[in-house]
Write an enzyme that holds these catalytic residues in place. Structure first.
Site, mmCIF file in Angstrom:
data_model
loop_
_atom_site.group_PDB
_atom_site.id
_atom_site.type_symbol
_atom_site.label_atom_id
_atom_site.label_comp_id
_atom_site.label_asym_id
_atom_site.label_seq_id
_atom_site.Cartn_x
_atom_site.Cartn_y
_atom_site.Cartn_z
ATOM 1 N N HIS A 279 -4.195 -2.341 3.026
ATOM 2 C CA HIS A 279 -3.619 -1.843 4.271
ATOM 3 C C HIS A 279 -3.264 -2.992 5.209
ATOM 4 O O HIS A 279 -2.190 -3.008 5.820
ATOM 5 C CB HIS A 279 -4.606 -0.900 4.973
ATOM 6 C CG HIS A 279 -4.601 0.492 4.455
ATOM 7 N ND1 HIS A 279 -5.392 0.892 3.406
ATOM 8 C CD2 HIS A 279 -3.898 1.590 4.821
ATOM 9 C CE1 HIS A 279 -5.177 2.169 3.161
ATOM 10 N NE2 HIS A 279 -4.279 2.623 4.007
ATOM 11 N N GLU B 219 0.819 -1.196 0.000
ATOM 12 C CA GLU B 219 0.000 0.000 0.000
ATOM 13 C C GLU B 219 0.861 1.257 0.000
ATOM 14 O O GLU B 219 0.472 2.282 -0.560
ATOM 15 C CB GLU B 219 -0.949 -0.044 1.214
ATOM 16 C CG GLU B 219 -1.948 1.095 1.314
ATOM 17 C CD GLU B 219 -1.403 2.266 2.097
ATOM 18 O OE1 GLU B 219 -1.886 3.382 1.867
ATOM 19 O OE2 GLU B 219 -0.493 2.059 2.925
#
Length: 338
Positions: A308, A10
């Protein structure tokens, strides 16, 4: 020294926050390179600087490269002792993200920690402070982390002006959390809030939320109407179960009606409630550092493995090895730390 590629996965500020938090707890020096290198404004922003320096103060760390725009940070932790601290992001940067970075190291300190953080409490791309209060804290408290958050003033983009205080007690034993099933629904709690806006904005928010939850849950939504330096509105909901809490939030935007905001928040919560997941997608990545460090096994079920969460697992395993296992089951994902 542990080396962490800040552009991995990410590639946002979460890599940095998790790396310095684990570094402080484990007393392992870390170098993070390529920080946010793929973002439109690469390197550290003000809230990232505050988060790193906050943890540095908690553990009396030596740090290099901690300034706005920096793409490389070296963090050499010292001892976590506890005490009173005050941190000011200086912008509308997220107080919640600073708290996320600090809670675990603070809980591992030799004495309780009391901190005051000034900045934004309700901002884009970060959990609202009421999500931290209503969802994050009840779950990590089950793992042995005692923490209280008090919202002093709200702060919205771009002026900020928010302030929160947090009291984090000492965690004597960080326990694993096994949540294969949610348990019975206790009810939904929440808060609809507005600052420098007419009272009817909150009334409409509450009405639309309650309407959206009809047939799914009894809800108690508080009203929070304030005046302050910045202007904004939003709503946070928390579905409380016997074994867990599932959250949802929506932040007001210019041109978006209160009814639309409330309906979207209620709809998002109901979708997660009906999915079979035991944590929402935001809590999943927030739990990863706790699961990595806890004694005994941990397991939670999510709708999907977000970018995430996947990135946070990667960072945790740079420090602790391959503790995590991912299993797909019936359209859901079980995340387990052994």
């Amino acid at each position: 020294m542990i080396e962490v590629d800040g552009s991995h996965g990410e590639g946002g500020g979460q890599v940095l926050r998790t790396a310095v938090s684990l570094s402080a707890v484990l007393r392992e020096p870390v170098r993070i390179t390529g920080i946010r290198s793929g973002r439109p404004n690469p390197g550290l922003a003000a809230q990232h600087v505050t988060g790193v320096m906050a943890v540095a103060e908690l553990c009396d760390a030596e740090v290099d490269g901690v300034h706005v725009g920096s793409k490389e940070v070296v963090f050499r932790p010292g001892e976590l002792t506890g005490g009173e601290f005050e941190f000011d992001v200086g912008t509308a940067g997220s107080t919640s993200l600073v708290l996320q970075t600090c809670i675990l190291p603070a809980a591992m300190s030799k004495a309780p920690v009391r901190m005051t953080i000034m900045g934004g409490t309700d901002t884009k791309w970060s959990p609202p402070i009421d999500y931290m209060r209503l969802v994050h804290l009840p779950i990590v408290e089950r793992m042995g982390v005692p923490c209280e958050i008090d919202l002093v003033r709200r702060g919205f983009y771009p002026e900020g002006g928010g302030e929160v205080t947090a009291l984090i007690g000492r965690c004597a034993d960080l326990r694993g959390i096994e949540v294969a099933e949610k348990g019975d629904l206790v009810g939904v709690a929440g808060v609809a809030y507005a600052q420098n806006l007419p009272e009817h904005v909150v009334t409409r928010l509450k009405h639309s939320v309650l309407k959206g939850l009809v047939g799914h849950a009894e809800a108690k939504v508080e009203s929070d109407i304030r005046t302050g330096r910045s202007t904004g509105a939003g709503v946070v909901l928390a579905a409380r179960y016997g074994n867990t809490v599932i959250g949802e939030s929506a932040l007001g935007q210019r041109g978006v009606r209160a009814e639309t905001l409330g309906e979207a928040c209620a709809s998002g919560l109901v979708e997660t409630m009906l999915s079979g997941a035991t944590v929402d997608e935001h809590m999943l990545d927030q739990l990863v550092p706790y699961m990595a460090l806890a004694k005994g096994g941990s397991a939670v079920v999510a709708e999907e493995l977000t970018g995430h969460a996947e990135t946070n697992i990667w960072v945790a395993e740079r420090f602790l090895g391959g503790r995590f296992r991912i299993a797909r089951r019936g359209g859901l994902v079980e995340v387990r730390a052994d």
